[in-house]
Design a protein around this motif. Structure first.
Motif, mmCIF file in Angstrom:
data_model
loop_
_atom_site.group_PDB
_atom_site.id
_atom_site.type_symbol
_atom_site.label_atom_id
_atom_site.label_comp_id
_atom_site.label_asym_id
_atom_site.label_seq_id
_atom_site.Cartn_x
_atom_site.Cartn_y
_atom_site.Cartn_z
ATOM 1 N N MET A 153 136.596 136.784 72.836
ATOM 2 C CA MET A 153 137.200 137.131 71.580
ATOM 3 C C MET A 153 137.940 138.457 71.738
ATOM 4 O O MET A 153 137.371 139.426 72.224
ATOM 5 C CB MET A 153 136.115 137.250 70.511
ATOM 6 N N PRO A 154 139.176 138.522 71.314
ATOM 7 C CA PRO A 154 139.914 139.792 71.349
ATOM 8 C C PRO A 154 139.237 140.830 70.468
ATOM 9 O O PRO A 154 138.591 140.499 69.476
ATOM 10 C CB PRO A 154 141.276 139.409 70.783
ATOM 11 N N VAL A 155 139.394 142.101 70.827
ATOM 12 C CA VAL A 155 138.693 143.184 70.153
ATOM 13 C C VAL A 155 139.688 144.187 69.580
ATOM 14 O O VAL A 155 140.661 144.534 70.235
ATOM 15 C CB VAL A 155 137.770 143.915 71.156
ATOM 16 N N ILE A 156 139.411 144.634 68.359
ATOM 17 C CA ILE A 156 140.051 145.831 67.833
ATOM 18 C C ILE A 156 138.930 146.855 67.713
ATOM 19 O O ILE A 156 137.991 146.668 66.946
ATOM 20 C CB ILE A 156 140.708 145.602 66.467
ATOM 21 N N ILE B 68 142.619 146.198 71.580
ATOM 22 C CA ILE B 68 143.368 147.385 71.182
ATOM 23 C C ILE B 68 142.410 148.397 70.571
ATOM 24 O O ILE B 68 141.502 148.043 69.822
ATOM 25 C CB ILE B 68 144.422 147.000 70.123
ATOM 26 N N LYS B 69 142.630 149.677 70.877
ATOM 27 C CA LYS B 69 141.825 150.722 70.245
ATOM 28 C C LYS B 69 142.655 151.427 69.190
ATOM 29 O O LYS B 69 143.871 151.557 69.297
ATOM 30 C CB LYS B 69 141.322 151.731 71.264
ATOM 31 N N ILE B 70 141.968 151.868 68.149
ATOM 32 C CA ILE B 70 142.553 152.737 67.133
ATOM 33 C C ILE B 70 141.507 153.787 66.794
ATOM 34 O O ILE B 70 140.330 153.612 67.063
ATOM 35 C CB ILE B 70 142.977 151.960 65.865
ATOM 36 N N ARG C 290 146.579 148.088 60.845
ATOM 37 C CA ARG C 290 147.578 147.096 60.434
ATOM 38 C C ARG C 290 148.416 146.652 61.648
ATOM 39 O O ARG C 290 148.640 145.462 61.861
ATOM 40 C CB ARG C 290 148.480 147.675 59.352
ATOM 41 N N ASN C 291 148.853 147.614 62.438
ATOM 42 C CA ASN C 291 149.657 147.294 63.619
ATOM 43 C C ASN C 291 148.862 146.490 64.645
ATOM 44 O O ASN C 291 149.391 145.563 65.264
ATOM 45 C CB ASN C 291 150.206 148.567 64.264
ATOM 46 N N ALA C 292 147.599 146.836 64.825
ATOM 47 C CA ALA C 292 146.755 146.119 65.788
ATOM 48 C C ALA C 292 146.554 144.670 65.357
ATOM 49 O O ALA C 292 146.669 143.743 66.169
ATOM 50 C CB ALA C 292 145.406 146.831 65.938
ATOM 51 N N VAL C 293 146.265 144.471 64.079
ATOM 52 C CA VAL C 293 146.080 143.106 63.570
ATOM 53 C C VAL C 293 147.376 142.316 63.712
ATOM 54 O O VAL C 293 147.376 141.178 64.184
ATOM 55 C CB VAL C 293 145.593 143.116 62.107
ATOM 56 N N VAL D 88 147.903 138.911 65.859
ATOM 57 C CA VAL D 88 148.312 137.692 65.161
ATOM 58 C C VAL D 88 149.649 137.167 65.686
ATOM 59 O O VAL D 88 149.827 135.962 65.853
ATOM 60 C CB VAL D 88 148.391 137.939 63.635
ATOM 61 N N ASN D 89 150.572 138.054 65.970
ATOM 62 C CA ASN D 89 151.942 137.635 66.249
ATOM 63 C C ASN D 89 152.370 137.672 67.714
ATOM 64 O O ASN D 89 153.261 136.925 68.101
ATOM 65 C CB ASN D 89 152.923 138.495 65.443
ATOM 66 N N GLU D 90 151.781 138.553 68.511
ATOM 67 C CA GLU D 90 152.342 138.786 69.830
ATOM 68 C C GLU D 90 151.365 138.638 70.997
ATOM 69 O O GLU D 90 151.789 138.380 72.110
ATOM 70 C CB GLU D 90 152.932 140.200 69.893
ATOM 71 N N ALA D 91 150.126 138.833 70.745
ATOM 72 C CA ALA D 91 149.152 138.953 71.831
ATOM 73 C C ALA D 91 148.828 137.611 72.476
ATOM 74 O O ALA D 91 148.891 136.563 71.842
ATOM 75 C CB ALA D 91 147.867 139.583 71.311
ATOM 76 N N ASP D 92 148.461 137.687 73.729
ATOM 77 C CA ASP D 92 147.932 136.532 74.452
ATOM 78 C C ASP D 92 146.428 136.488 74.174
ATOM 79 O O ASP D 92 145.625 137.065 74.901
ATOM 80 C CB ASP D 92 148.212 136.678 75.944
#
Length: 75
Positions: free
Chosen positions: A1-4, A24-26, A35-38, A42-46
């Motif tokens: 599972m991808p992580v923020i 991604i870390k914030i 918001r940018n990480a989500v 949602v839109n760009e990440a593999d």
């Protein structure tokens, strides 16, 4: 599972997650960063690659038996 990872400046967990390409870390409280990480996930990440890397990191570094062995080796 991808992580923020929403972390503070004093922990390296976010760096570990990014270095392992798990997500991604914030910094905690950075609403725009969240918001940018989500949006990125949602839109760009593999997502499959992030998920595979997360599973690999978990199994290699954060299993209970590995943690136990690290603690015992320090005693």
């Amino acid at each position: 599972m991808p992580v923020i990872a929403a972390t503070d400046k004093n922990t390296d967990m976010g760096d570990i997650i990014e270095t392992a390409a798990c997500g991604i870390k914030i910094i905690t409280g950075d609403i725009e960063g969240m918001r940018n990480a989500v949006n990125h996930l949602v839109n760009e990440a593999d997502l499959i690659k992030y998920g595979e890397n997360s599973w690999k990191l978990l199994n290699q570094q954060y299993k209970v038996d590995r943690s136990y062995q690290l603690i015992i080796s320090k005693l």
